[in-house]
Design an enzyme around this catalytic site. Structure first.
Site, mmCIF file in Angstrom:
data_model
loop_
_atom_site.group_PDB
_atom_site.id
_atom_site.type_symbol
_atom_site.label_atom_id
_atom_site.label_comp_id
_atom_site.label_asym_id
_atom_site.label_seq_id
_atom_site.Cartn_x
_atom_site.Cartn_y
_atom_site.Cartn_z
ATOM 1 N N ASP A 126 0.864 -1.183 0.000
ATOM 2 C CA ASP A 126 0.000 0.000 0.000
ATOM 3 C C ASP A 126 0.896 1.228 0.000
ATOM 4 O OD1 ASP A 126 -1.866 2.010 0.394
ATOM 5 O OD2 ASP A 126 -3.038 0.869 1.853
ATOM 6 N N ARG A 128 -0.204 4.441 -0.591
ATOM 7 C CA ARG A 128 -0.968 5.683 -0.462
ATOM 8 C C ARG A 128 -0.422 6.568 0.648
ATOM 9 N NH1 ARG A 128 -6.852 3.035 -0.141
ATOM 10 N NH2 ARG A 128 -5.600 1.501 1.009
#
Length: 204
Positions: A126, A128
């Site tokens: 991930d 983000r």
């Protein structure tokens, strides 16, 4: 990070008329959107969601994920509550971009799970970032949040940027035979908070 407010317009939807606020990250050139509904209070907890862009789920009705279902459920919940917000962040594919997401899907078609596929492409599971949420929430006047999410990283990010998460509101929707393994991977490897009931439901 430098977030610049650009403009606000009305956005009629099946759940009511939202206000759509446009923002630009002047460093990266990425454009983000905040949707608001009703009157938001800086003094009271506001129902909201941080939603990362998912073209396949949000616009193309993909059943490989739960993103589109979560977006629609969040908008409906906000409309039924009478007020709330959604931050729509341009972070396609958990931050790897659309074409790399398609590459990851190709690997998943060959047996990799969603985390393994990202890692095989040389990415973290991930990627983000959430540092844009503080200036956007300041612009729309939100300080206390009832956050619709299953993702503990979003709760942590809110708190790190000084935004009070009064309540985490689970958003467990959209499970089907195409995404059940994906959802289990998000729960077991990415720490998403999903109840066993979500996986016991046989409606696929």
């Amino acid at each position: 990070m430098s977030i610049k407010y650009v403009a606000t317009s009305k956005l009629p939807t099946p759940w009511g008329v939202f206000a759509m606020h446009g923002f630009e990250d002047t460093e990266s050139g990425k454009e983000h959107v905040a949707l608001t509904f009703g009157t938001l209070s800086a003094d009271e907890p506001v129902l909201g969601r941080i939603h990362s862009e998912c073209l396949t789920g949000d616009a193309l009705f993909s059943l490989r994920c739960d993103c589109g279902f979560q977006l629609q459920a969040a908008m409906q919940n906000i409309a039924e509550t009478g007020s709330g917000f959604i931050l729509y962040l341009r972070q396609e594919g958990r931050g790897i971009g659309l074409l790399n997401k398609i590459r990851a899907y190709e690997l998943q078609d060959k047996g990799a799970n969603t985390v393994e596929a990202n890692e095989q492409l040389g990415f973290e599971a991930d990627m983000r970032k959430y540092d844009m949420i503080k200036p956007i929430l300041e612009q729309i006047g939100v300080k206390h949040v009832r956050l619709m999410t299953n993702n503990p990283r979003k709760v942590k990010a809110m708190k790190e940027f000084g935004i009070e998460v009064v309540e985490r509101v689970p958003l467990q929707v959209g499970k089907n035979r195409y995404n059940e393994a994906y959802l289990k991977t998000k729960s077991t490897e990415l720490g998403h908070m999903m109840s066993e009931y979500h996986f016991m439901d046989e409606n696929k």
